[in-house]
Design a protein around this motif. Structure first.
Motif, short mmCIF file in Angstrom:
data_model
loop_
_atom_site.label_atom_id
_atom_site.label_comp_id
_atom_site.label_asym_id
_atom_site.label_seq_id
_atom_site.Cartn_x
_atom_site.Cartn_y
_atom_site.Cartn_z
N THR A 78 33.55 27.17 -24.46
CA THR A 78 33.76 25.76 -24.79
C THR A 78 32.42 25.09 -24.95
O THR A 78 31.42 25.52 -24.37
N GLY A 87 30.06 20.01 -28.29
CA GLY A 87 29.98 19.76 -29.73
C GLY A 87 31.15 20.42 -30.45
O GLY A 87 32.14 20.80 -29.85
N LYS A 108 30.53 20.74 -12.62
CA LYS A 108 31.52 20.26 -13.59
C LYS A 108 31.39 21.10 -14.85
O LYS A 108 30.38 21.02 -15.53
N ARG A 150 27.81 30.43 -31.14
CA ARG A 150 26.62 31.29 -31.17
C ARG A 150 26.47 32.04 -29.85
O ARG A 150 26.11 33.21 -29.82
N THR A 177 28.73 29.97 -15.70
CA THR A 177 27.84 28.84 -15.43
C THR A 177 27.82 28.51 -13.94
O THR A 177 28.75 28.84 -13.22
N THR A 195 33.56 22.69 -18.35
CA THR A 195 34.80 22.83 -19.14
C THR A 195 35.14 24.31 -19.34
O THR A 195 36.31 24.64 -19.56
N ASN A 196 34.16 25.20 -19.20
CA ASN A 196 34.49 26.62 -19.28
C ASN A 196 35.28 27.05 -18.05
O ASN A 196 36.25 27.80 -18.15
N PRO A 236 29.41 28.93 -21.58
CA PRO A 236 28.86 27.76 -22.24
C PRO A 236 27.80 28.19 -23.26
O PRO A 236 27.48 29.38 -23.35
N GLU A 237 27.27 27.21 -23.98
CA GLU A 237 26.17 27.49 -24.89
C GLU A 237 25.01 26.57 -24.56
O GLU A 237 25.18 25.34 -24.49
N TYR A 238 23.86 27.16 -24.28
CA TYR A 238 22.63 26.41 -24.05
C TYR A 238 21.63 26.84 -25.10
O TYR A 238 21.31 28.03 -25.19
N ASP A 239 21.16 25.89 -25.90
CA ASP A 239 20.14 26.21 -26.92
C ASP A 239 20.55 27.44 -27.72
O ASP A 239 19.79 28.40 -27.87
N HIS A 240 21.84 27.41 -28.20
CA HIS A 240 22.38 28.46 -29.05
C HIS A 240 22.43 29.81 -28.34
O HIS A 240 22.46 30.87 -29.00
N THR A 246 27.13 25.26 -13.09
CA THR A 246 27.26 23.80 -12.99
C THR A 246 28.57 23.46 -12.29
O THR A 246 29.58 24.15 -12.48
C1 LIG Z 1 19.73 22.42 -22.08
C2 LIG Z 1 21.05 22.26 -22.80
C3 LIG Z 1 21.23 22.92 -23.99
C4 LIG Z 1 22.46 22.81 -24.66
N1 LIG Z 1 22.60 23.50 -25.81
C5 LIG Z 1 23.79 23.44 -26.46
C6 LIG Z 1 24.00 24.21 -27.64
O1 LIG Z 1 23.11 24.92 -28.11
N2 LIG Z 1 25.22 24.15 -28.25
C7 LIG Z 1 26.24 23.38 -27.74
O2 LIG Z 1 27.32 23.37 -28.33
N3 LIG Z 1 26.07 22.65 -26.63
C8 LIG Z 1 24.88 22.66 -25.97
N4 LIG Z 1 24.72 21.95 -24.80
C9 LIG Z 1 25.82 21.09 -24.30
C10 LIG Z 1 26.78 21.80 -23.26
O3 LIG Z 1 26.10 22.23 -22.15
C11 LIG Z 1 27.49 22.88 -23.81
O4 LIG Z 1 28.28 22.37 -24.81
C12 LIG Z 1 28.29 23.77 -22.84
O5 LIG Z 1 28.83 24.82 -23.59
C13 LIG Z 1 29.38 23.05 -22.11
O6 LIG Z 1 30.02 23.96 -21.21
P1 LIG Z 1 30.37 23.59 -19.72
O7 LIG Z 1 31.25 22.38 -19.79
O8 LIG Z 1 31.11 24.78 -19.17
O9 LIG Z 1 29.08 23.34 -19.01
C14 LIG Z 1 23.50 22.04 -24.10
C15 LIG Z 1 23.30 21.37 -22.89
C16 LIG Z 1 22.08 21.49 -22.25
C17 LIG Z 1 21.90 20.78 -20.94
#
Ligand SMILES: Cc1cc2nc3c(=O)[nH]c(=O)nc-3n(C[C@H](O)[C@H](O)[C@H](O)COP(=O)(O)O)c2cc1C
Length: 209
Positions: free
Chosen positions: A109, A112, A14, A118, A10, A16-17, A75-79, A12
């Protein structure tokens, strides 16, 4: 001591991954030298006539080449996996193949419950593609859900259960790296295939780019 490259999936600030990968670097410092490597700053993947690969991608490829294995935090964005990670993997399979037959451990991570399950499944499928052909630790998922509440102020996992789960997977990965180092019969063939087979752009010329 084994050397691993941990790719932060990622851009970003901040994440958590990223926190999880930095936690692994500290927690397993006696067992492996883990280098946390950023993908942020890599341009979106683009094919070109000269098959240009950005220097940043080449530098990451050199680190992976020199390593015993790779850990990817997604991370997961939109599955799905983030565009940055998808793009980075395309760069790392465009005329260069550092992940080929390289042992890979996937972690993820999410805010949710499902811990990027996914995205991790999709990443496993992508890493299996012919241009990447990574050797992914089988049937091993580290799914850290509710990740915004999962770490203490030092960046350590609060849950002993989750930490033990991760310890078990990491120990498996260490053994998996030793095991896969013996599986070299097809490596030469894979390299030859990679060098000759994947010349996708031959047909493209001029303004078709
Ligand atoms: C556009 C968008 C889509 C997201 N889609 C998901 C998702 O499909 N599943 C999920 O668990 N979290 C989703 N998230 C929430 C977090 O970004 C996500 O849990 C991510 O894995 C957190 O990782 P990070 O802390 O390394 O950014 C989404 C966030 C955004 C902004």
């Amino acid at each position: 001591m084994k050397k691993f490259v941990a790719l932060v999936g990622t851009n970003t600030s901040k994440s958590t991954n990223r926190k999880l990968l930095k936690y692994m670097k500290r927690r397993y410092a006696d067992e492996a030298d883990i280098e946390v490597v950023e993908l942020k700053g890599l341009p979106i993947f683009k094919k070109s006539t000269e098959a240009f690969v950005p220097q940043q991608a080449r530098d990451i490829a050199d680190k992976i080449d020199a390593s015993d294995g790779v850990i990817i935090g997604t991370p997961e964005y939109d599955h799905s996996i983030p565009a940055l990670l998808s793009s980075a993997l395309a760069w790392l399979s465009y005329g260069i193949h550092p992940l080929m037959d390289k042992p890979v451990m996937i972690v993820g991570t999410s805010y949710g419950t499902l811990g990027a399950s996914r995205a991790q499944a999709q990443l496993r499928q992508i890493l299996d593609s012919p241009e990447l052909k990574a050797t992914v630790l089988p049937s091993s998922e580290f799914l850290l859900g509710h990740s915004l509440q999962a770490f203490d102020d030092n960046g350590d996992l609060k849950s002993a259960t989750e930490a033990q789960k991760l310890d078990g997977l990491f120990d498996d990965f260490l053994e998996f790296v030793d095991l896969t180092s013996q599986l070299d019969n097809s490596k030469k063939l894979h390299e030859q295939e990679a060098a000759t087979a994947f010349t996708w752009d031959n047909g493209l010329t001029g303004d078709e780019q």
